[in-house]
Scaffold this motif. Structure first.
Motif, PDB file in Angstrom:
ATOM      1  N   VAL A 205       0.843  -1.194   0.000  1.00 41.66           N
ATOM      2  CA  VAL A 205       0.000   0.000   0.000  1.00 41.66           C
ATOM      3  C   VAL A 205       0.880   1.248   0.000  1.00 41.66           C
ATOM      4  CG1 VAL A 205      -1.675   1.348   1.329  1.00 41.66           C
ATOM      5  CG2 VAL A 205      -1.914  -1.137   1.177  1.00 41.66           C
ATOM      6  N   THR A 206       0.554   2.185  -0.870  1.00 44.35           N
ATOM      7  CA  THR A 206       1.247   3.476  -0.903  1.00 44.35           C
ATOM      8  C   THR A 206       0.216   4.596  -0.962  1.00 44.35           C
ATOM      9  OG1 THR A 206       1.451   3.279  -3.315  1.00 44.35           O
ATOM     10  CG2 THR A 206       3.358   2.635  -2.000  1.00 44.35           C
ATOM     11  N   LEU A 207       0.569   5.735  -0.423  1.00 44.64           N
ATOM     12  CA  LEU A 207      -0.350   6.863  -0.349  1.00 44.64           C
ATOM     13  C   LEU A 207      -0.456   7.584  -1.693  1.00 44.64           C
ATOM     14  CD1 LEU A 207       0.965   8.209   3.066  1.00 44.64           C
ATOM     15  CD2 LEU A 207      -1.094   6.857   2.689  1.00 44.64           C
ATOM     16  N   ASP A 208      -1.649   8.079  -1.959  1.00 44.65           N
ATOM     17  CA  ASP A 208      -1.918   8.791  -3.212  1.00 44.65           C
ATOM     18  C   ASP A 208      -1.845  10.296  -2.960  1.00 44.65           C
ATOM     19  OD1 ASP A 208      -2.781   9.800  -5.591  1.00 44.65           O
ATOM     20  OD2 ASP A 208      -4.702   8.737  -5.623  1.00 44.65           O
ATOM     21  N   PRO A 209      -0.793  10.970  -3.421  1.00 44.74           N
ATOM     22  CA  PRO A 209      -0.664  12.414  -3.158  1.00 44.74           C
ATOM     23  C   PRO A 209      -1.788  13.235  -3.776  1.00 44.74           C
ATOM     24  CG  PRO A 209       0.969  11.680  -4.766  1.00 44.74           C
ATOM     25  CD  PRO A 209       0.328  10.455  -4.216  1.00 44.74           C
ATOM     26  N   ASP A 210      -2.435  12.723  -4.817  1.00 45.03           N
ATOM     27  CA  ASP A 210      -3.522  13.471  -5.458  1.00 45.03           C
ATOM     28  C   ASP A 210      -4.767  13.550  -4.575  1.00 45.03           C
ATOM     29  OD1 ASP A 210      -1.990  13.950  -7.704  1.00 45.03           O
ATOM     30  OD2 ASP A 210      -2.758  12.195  -8.793  1.00 45.03           O
ATOM     31  N   THR A 211      -4.835  12.700  -3.512  1.00 47.60           N
ATOM     32  CA  THR A 211      -5.989  12.729  -2.616  1.00 47.60           C
ATOM     33  C   THR A 211      -5.679  13.440  -1.298  1.00 47.60           C
ATOM     34  OG1 THR A 211      -5.453  10.639  -1.518  1.00 47.60           O
ATOM     35  CG2 THR A 211      -6.727  10.502  -3.553  1.00 47.60           C
TER      36      THR A 211
ATOM     37  N   ILE B 255       1.811  16.140   4.837  1.00 41.21           N
ATOM     38  CA  ILE B 255       3.153  15.936   4.292  1.00 41.21           C
ATOM     39  C   ILE B 255       3.357  14.441   4.091  1.00 41.21           C
ATOM     40  CG2 ILE B 255       5.628  16.222   4.690  1.00 41.21           C
ATOM     41  CD1 ILE B 255       4.940  18.585   6.518  1.00 41.21           C
ATOM     42  N   LEU B 256       3.587  14.049   2.848  1.00 42.26           N
ATOM     43  CA  LEU B 256       3.808  12.648   2.508  1.00 42.26           C
ATOM     44  C   LEU B 256       5.291  12.403   2.246  1.00 42.26           C
ATOM     45  CD1 LEU B 256       0.727  12.993   2.060  1.00 42.26           C
ATOM     46  CD2 LEU B 256       0.938  11.439   0.099  1.00 42.26           C
ATOM     47  N   SER B 257       5.772  11.254   2.657  1.00 38.91           N
ATOM     48  CA  SER B 257       7.164  10.892   2.378  1.00 38.91           C
ATOM     49  C   SER B 257       7.320  10.568   0.895  1.00 38.91           C
ATOM     50  CB  SER B 257       7.588   9.697   3.226  1.00 38.91           C
ATOM     51  OG  SER B 257       6.782   8.572   2.927  1.00 38.91           O
ATOM     52  N   ASP B 258       8.555  10.621   0.412  1.00 38.65           N
ATOM     53  CA  ASP B 258       8.808  10.382  -1.012  1.00 38.65           C
ATOM     54  C   ASP B 258       8.396   8.979  -1.450  1.00 38.65           C
ATOM     55  OD1 ASP B 258       9.820  12.932  -1.257  1.00 38.65           O
ATOM     56  OD2 ASP B 258      11.913  12.318  -0.960  1.00 38.65           O
ATOM     57  N   ASP B 259       8.505   8.007  -0.515  1.00 39.55           N
ATOM     58  CA  ASP B 259       8.140   6.635  -0.889  1.00 39.55           C
ATOM     59  C   ASP B 259       6.651   6.343  -0.708  1.00 39.55           C
ATOM     60  OD1 ASP B 259       7.940   6.574   1.839  1.00 39.55           O
ATOM     61  OD2 ASP B 259       9.357   4.933   2.149  1.00 39.55           O
ATOM     62  N   GLY B 260       5.895   7.351  -0.240  1.00 39.54           N
ATOM     63  CA  GLY B 260       4.451   7.174  -0.085  1.00 39.54           C
ATOM     64  C   GLY B 260       4.059   6.264   1.049  1.00 39.54           C
TER      65      GLY B 260
END
Length: 338
Positions: A159-165, A171-176
């Protein structure tokens, strides 16, 4: 077309075989657990009966000892009574004097004042036995949950975070893999996918069938929300995080207040503060479960859910509260329990 049908038939047969294996494994595990529980109950019952009977045996033995002493004293007193009666008829004064001295030196009798045989008290015996059984059952339940957690961990997904949401303050890390609340609102395009009021973010991945599981480190936080949300969840304005609105989540408030946001909220009483939370979803079963990974304990389950669209893992680190809640939520790799 024939080949497609054959492949489909093979896949169906394979699915049935896997289902049978799962069912057999569940039955075997269930039989093992219930056998252990049955043995625990029978053992506790046997120990209870033994304890009560042992108390009764000791009481009877004590009474038998007292009765034996009394019988001996009664026999001695009867003998002396007979001897005294015989002496009273004697005509020789010297013989009477010698016999009286012998009677006077006889063994004294016991003072039985206050001697009683009290029935044993069984008050609390059953309660203590039940408490002990409860402790045993708790240990068995923990073993069961450890097996359950190990099984759901087999459904782990990346699972990785979606920066568009992500809300502009997040603040999201570069690896999501990490998210926290910042003090500065970023200038981001307000696309339809982005949360603009709630400090939330969804995962890039979505699921519309099967099972999936992921773990999130929540250590050091005083407030957070975790769970899953349907793809069509409202992302604009104030959001009520409930199943009715399209999310199945639990939350932490005020450092130690845990709730299931079930609409209305359900207060959760946990034995320990989770440092890592596991989230498991069975789409077809309509199940969303949350686990305290380190304690191998079930936190809460939403059951009987009706999923009709894609589900995304849902995260909210909440406001940083002037630094008191600045620790990030961290999507952790799943280390399968032994």
């Amino acid at each position: 077309m024939l080949q497609e049908r054959e492949i489909m038939m093979y896949e169906m047969k394979h699915s049935v075989e896997l289902s049978e294996e799962d069912a057999d494994r569940e039955i075997a595990d269930g039989v093992q657990v219930f056998t252990a529980l049955k043995e625990s109950v029978e053992r506790s019952q046997a120990e209870l009966i033994y304890t009560i009977k042992e108390k009764q045996r000791k009481t009877e033995k004590q009474a038998e000892g007292f009765i034996k002493q009394l019988e001996q004293e009664i026999s001695a007193l009867k003998k002396r009574s007979t001897e005294v009666e015989q002496l009273s008829r004697a005509e020789d004064p010297l013989h009477l004097l010698q016999s009286f001295r012998t009677l006077n030196t006889a063994r004294p009798t016991k003072n039985w004042t206050g001697v009683r045989v009290s029935p044993p008290s069984h008050e609390g015996t059953v309660r203590r036995a039940v408490n002990q059984l409860e402790e045993t059952l708790s240990k068995q339940m923990k073993k069961l949950l450890e097996v359950e957690l190990k099984r759901v961990q087999q459904s782990a997904v990346d699972v990785t975070l979606d920066p568009d949401t992500a809300h502009p303050y997040l603040i999201l890390s570069d690896d999501g893999k990490q998210v926290k609340h910042g003090d500065v609102k970023k200038n981001l395009p307000n696309n339809p996918k982005r949360f603009d009021s709630c400090t939330s973010v969804l995962a890039k991945q979505s699921f519309s069938s099967g099972r999936f599981y992921y773990e999130v480190q929540v250590e050091g936080k005083s407030k957070w929300d975790l769970g899953v949300a349907r793809e069509s969840i409202n992302r604009k304005g104030s959001i009520t995080p409930t199943p009715q609105e399209g999310s199945w989540t639990i939350c932490l408030r005020n450092e130690n207040e845990y709730k299931a946001l079930a609409g209305p909220s359900v207060r959760l009483s946990l034995k320990s503060r989770p440092q890592k939370v596991g989230v498991f979803v069975d789409y077809e079963e309509g199940l969303v479960s949350f686990y305290d990974v380190d304690a191998a304990a079930l936190i809460y389950s939403f059951t009987g859910c009706s999923f009709t669209e894609k589900l995304h893992p849902y995260f909210s680190p909440c406001l940083n509260a002037g630094g008191k809640n600045s620790a990030p939520l961290i999507i952790s790799p799943v280390n399968h329990t032994e």
